[in-house]
Design a protein around this motif. Structure first.
Motif, mmCIF file in Angstrom:
data_model
loop_
_atom_site.group_PDB
_atom_site.id
_atom_site.type_symbol
_atom_site.label_atom_id
_atom_site.label_comp_id
_atom_site.label_asym_id
_atom_site.label_seq_id
_atom_site.Cartn_x
_atom_site.Cartn_y
_atom_site.Cartn_z
ATOM 1 N N PHE A 281 -5.044 -1.267 5.419
ATOM 2 C CA PHE A 281 -4.587 -2.629 5.114
ATOM 3 C C PHE A 281 -3.812 -3.274 6.260
ATOM 4 O O PHE A 281 -3.759 -4.502 6.363
ATOM 5 C CB PHE A 281 -3.710 -2.617 3.852
ATOM 6 N N THR A 282 -3.216 -2.456 7.120
ATOM 7 C CA THR A 282 -2.335 -2.997 8.148
ATOM 8 C C THR A 282 -3.016 -4.032 9.034
ATOM 9 O O THR A 282 -2.523 -5.158 9.165
ATOM 10 C CB THR A 282 -1.732 -1.870 8.988
ATOM 11 N N PRO A 283 -4.147 -3.723 9.663
ATOM 12 C CA PRO A 283 -4.743 -4.733 10.549
ATOM 13 C C PRO A 283 -5.272 -5.945 9.808
ATOM 14 O O PRO A 283 -5.262 -7.049 10.353
ATOM 15 C CB PRO A 283 -5.867 -3.969 11.262
ATOM 16 N N ILE A 284 -5.730 -5.767 8.562
ATOM 17 C CA ILE A 284 -6.245 -6.908 7.820
ATOM 18 C C ILE A 284 -5.112 -7.862 7.471
ATOM 19 O O ILE A 284 -5.212 -9.078 7.666
ATOM 20 C CB ILE A 284 -6.991 -6.448 6.551
ATOM 21 N N THR A 285 -4.012 -7.319 6.961
ATOM 22 C CA THR A 285 -2.870 -8.168 6.622
ATOM 23 C C THR A 285 -2.318 -8.856 7.861
ATOM 24 O O THR A 285 -1.964 -10.034 7.829
ATOM 25 C CB THR A 285 -1.770 -7.342 5.936
ATOM 26 N N ARG A 286 -2.242 -8.125 8.958
ATOM 27 C CA ARG A 286 -1.750 -8.721 10.195
ATOM 28 C C ARG A 286 -2.637 -9.895 10.617
ATOM 29 O O ARG A 286 -2.148 -10.951 11.029
ATOM 30 C CB ARG A 286 -1.718 -7.660 11.300
ATOM 31 N N ALA A 287 -3.952 -9.737 10.479
ATOM 32 C CA ALA A 287 -4.882 -10.804 10.868
ATOM 33 C C ALA A 287 -4.756 -12.012 9.949
ATOM 34 O O ALA A 287 -4.783 -13.166 10.402
ATOM 35 C CB ALA A 287 -6.307 -10.276 10.850
ATOM 36 N N THR B 223 3.677 0.747 -9.852
ATOM 37 C CA THR B 223 2.970 1.399 -8.745
ATOM 38 C C THR B 223 2.428 0.365 -7.771
ATOM 39 O O THR B 223 2.502 0.542 -6.537
ATOM 40 C CB THR B 223 1.816 2.259 -9.292
ATOM 41 N N MET B 224 1.900 -0.711 -8.302
ATOM 42 C CA MET B 224 1.363 -1.793 -7.476
ATOM 43 C C MET B 224 2.424 -2.334 -6.533
ATOM 44 O O MET B 224 2.160 -2.557 -5.344
ATOM 45 C CB MET B 224 0.848 -2.890 -8.415
ATOM 46 N N LYS B 225 3.618 -2.537 -7.028
ATOM 47 C CA LYS B 225 4.705 -3.056 -6.197
ATOM 48 C C LYS B 225 5.040 -2.086 -5.068
ATOM 49 O O LYS B 225 5.212 -2.482 -3.911
ATOM 50 C CB LYS B 225 5.940 -3.324 -7.048
ATOM 51 N N THR B 226 5.135 -0.795 -5.412
ATOM 52 C CA THR B 226 5.479 0.205 -4.402
ATOM 53 C C THR B 226 4.407 0.301 -3.331
ATOM 54 O O THR B 226 4.708 0.304 -2.126
ATOM 55 C CB THR B 226 5.667 1.575 -5.072
ATOM 56 N N ARG B 227 3.154 0.361 -3.749
ATOM 57 C CA ARG B 227 2.054 0.487 -2.779
ATOM 58 C C ARG B 227 1.950 -0.780 -1.918
ATOM 59 O O ARG B 227 1.625 -0.701 -0.724
ATOM 60 C CB ARG B 227 0.731 0.736 -3.514
ATOM 61 N N TYR B 228 2.191 -1.924 -2.513
ATOM 62 C CA TYR B 228 2.175 -3.182 -1.756
ATOM 63 C C TYR B 228 3.203 -3.146 -0.636
ATOM 64 O O TYR B 228 2.903 -3.465 0.514
ATOM 65 C CB TYR B 228 2.436 -4.350 -2.696
ATOM 66 N N GLU B 229 4.409 -2.734 -0.968
ATOM 67 C CA GLU B 229 5.472 -2.681 0.029
ATOM 68 C C GLU B 229 5.196 -1.644 1.102
ATOM 69 O O GLU B 229 5.457 -1.869 2.281
ATOM 70 C CB GLU B 229 6.810 -2.414 -0.673
ATOM 71 N N GLU B 230 4.643 -0.512 0.707
ATOM 72 C CA GLU B 230 4.427 0.580 1.655
ATOM 73 C C GLU B 230 3.190 0.399 2.501
ATOM 74 O O GLU B 230 3.165 0.827 3.678
ATOM 75 C CB GLU B 230 4.324 1.906 0.891
ATOM 76 N N LEU B 231 2.149 -0.211 1.961
ATOM 77 C CA LEU B 231 0.861 -0.239 2.651
ATOM 78 C C LEU B 231 0.421 -1.632 3.088
ATOM 79 O O LEU B 231 -0.103 -1.794 4.181
ATOM 80 C CB LEU B 231 -0.222 0.371 1.747
ATOM 81 N N VAL B 232 0.607 -2.626 2.228
ATOM 82 C CA VAL B 232 0.116 -3.966 2.564
ATOM 83 C C VAL B 232 1.092 -4.689 3.467
ATOM 84 O O VAL B 232 0.686 -5.375 4.406
ATOM 85 C CB VAL B 232 -0.166 -4.764 1.279
ATOM 86 N N LEU B 233 2.363 -4.569 3.198
ATOM 87 C CA LEU B 233 3.374 -5.251 4.016
ATOM 88 C C LEU B 233 3.735 -4.490 5.285
ATOM 89 O O LEU B 233 4.382 -5.035 6.165
ATOM 90 C CB LEU B 233 4.645 -5.492 3.211
ATOM 91 N N ALA B 234 3.316 -3.223 5.368
ATOM 92 C CA ALA B 234 3.674 -2.393 6.530
ATOM 93 C C ALA B 234 2.784 -2.744 7.709
ATOM 94 O O ALA B 234 1.913 -1.964 8.117
ATOM 95 C CB ALA B 234 3.557 -0.918 6.179
ATOM 96 N N THR B 235 2.995 -3.948 8.259
ATOM 97 C CA THR B 235 2.101 -4.441 9.295
ATOM 98 C C THR B 235 2.607 -4.184 10.702
ATOM 99 O O THR B 235 1.980 -4.569 11.687
ATOM 100 C CB THR B 235 1.902 -5.959 9.124
ATOM 101 N N GLY B 236 3.741 -3.546 10.826
ATOM 102 C CA GLY B 236 4.235 -3.194 12.159
ATOM 103 C C GLY B 236 4.822 -4.372 12.911
ATOM 104 O O GLY B 236 4.922 -5.455 12.431
#
Length: 290
Positions: A241-247, A277-290
C-alpha cells in the motif's frame, strides 16, 4: 486523508448501525450502498448521517450501462432503463451530499454478474460495450453536474471484465472521463483492482484532481472460488500500500480513504471488531508512506 468505512465491509449493519458504528469508532465518513439506503429510507438515511455529523464519502453504485449493446428493441429498452436507474442514483447521491457516485459500468451485453452466460441474448462485442458506456456518460454527466454530483468511474480487475466492468485499468477509466468536466466525471483508485497495473503510477499522476475516491483492501492469494469475495483486510494479501498511497497523495487527493471489503469471513465476524482491526491496519499499512 481521513479513514472512512465503506458499508459493505460491515455488510450486516444497516445505515443506522453503520452511522452509529462510525461515531462510536471515531470515524468521520461513511460510504453507503443504495440497497442499504433503500432499506433504511432515503430521507431517514440523510437525517441519520447529518445528525451524526458524518460525510458520505461515496454512494455505491451506479453504472451497468452496457446492456444497451444488445441488438434491436432489447438494447434500446435496456439502455433507457439503465439511464433512468442512474438518474435515480444521481438524485440519491445529491440528497446525501455524497462526494461521488461510484460507477461500475457493466460487462458484456447480456452477461449477468456471477451467472453463467445465457444461451442467447449475449454479445461478445467488447469494443461496442465500451462505446455504450461513453454514450451513457454523455447523457448522465450533465445531469449529474446540474445536481452537484461527481460520477466516479471504477475500473475493475480484468477478471471482472465479462460481467461487471469493461473498464479494466485506471488509464481506460481516466481516458473516458476526459470528455467531461472534472467536476462531473472522475475515477476511483481501488487497490484491489489496480495494484497489478504496470502503468498505475503514471495514470494516478495523470488523473490528479479527477481522483474522486480512494478505496483500499488487500488482494488475497489464492483467490476463493467466488472471486468476488477475494478482498481481504489490509496486510492479509499481496498489496504493497505504501507506494500507492504515496502516489495518490502526490496527485493531490485529500479526500476520504474507504476500506471496502467483500469477504465472507469478515462479514460473519463482529462488525465492531472488524472496524477496530480496520483502523489499526489503516494506520500501520496505508498511512505508513514514509
Amino acid at each position: 486523508m481521513s479513514l472512512a468505512l465503506n458499508q459493505w465491509t460491515t455488510r450486516r449493519w444497516s445505515v443506522a448501525e453503520a452511522v452509529d458504528g462510525c461515531v462510536r469508532h471515531g470515524l468521520e465518513a461513511v460510504g453507503l450502498w443504495r440497497e442499504k439506503v433503500a432499506e433504511q429510507g432515503l430521507a431517514q438515511s440523510v437525517k441519520l448521517v447529518r445528525e451524526a455529523g458524518l460525510r458520505v464519502s461515496s454512494l455505491c453504485r451506479g453504472g451497468f450501462l452496457t446492456a444497451g449493446g444488445l441488438p434491436g428493441e432489447d438494447g434500446r429498452r435496456a439502455f433507457a432503463q439503465a439511464l433512468e436507474s442512474n438518474r435515480r442514483a444521481i438524485d440519491e447521491a445529491a440528497e446525501l451530499s455524497a462526494a461521488c457516485l461510484v460507477m461500475v459500468v457493466g460487462g458484456l451485453p447480456g452477461a449477468q454478474p456471477g451467472e453463467p452466460l445465457p444461451a442467447a441474448g449475449f454479445s461478445r462485442d467488447l469494443a461496442g460495450a465500451r462505446e455504450r458506456v461513453a454514450e451513457a456518460l454523455a447523457e448522465l454527466a450533465p445531469y449529474a453536474g446540474e445536481r452537484g454530483v461527481k460520477l466516479a468511474l471504477e475500473p475493475l480487475h480484468p477478471i471482472y471484465c465479462p460481467d461487471r466492468a469493461v473498464l479494466s485499468t485506471l488509464g481506460q477509466a481516466l481516458d473516458l472521463s476526459l470528455a467531461h468536466p472534472e467536476e462531473q466525471v472522475g475515477v476511483v483508485v481501488d487497490t484491489f483492482h489496480v495494484w497489478w497495473d504496470p502503468r498505475l503510477f503514471e495514470d494516478v499522476a495523470r488523473a490528479g484532481r479527477r481522483i474522486a475516491s480512494y478505496q483500499v483492501c488487500d488482494y488475497l492469494h489464492p483467490l476463493p472460488a467466488d472471486v468476488l469475495l477475494g478482498r481481504g483486510m489490509m496486510g492479509d494479501g499481496v498489496i504493497d500500500f505504501t507506494p500507492i498511497t504515496r502516489a495518490v497523495r502526490a496527485a493531490g487527493y485529500t479526500g476520504d480513504v474507504e476500506v471496502e471489503i467483500f469477504n465472507a469471513e469478515i462479514w460473519a465476524a463482529d462488525p465492531d471488531e472488524v472496524v477496530a482491526t480496520m483502523k489499526t491496519r489503516y494506520e500501520e499499512l496505508v498511512l505508513a508512506t514514509g
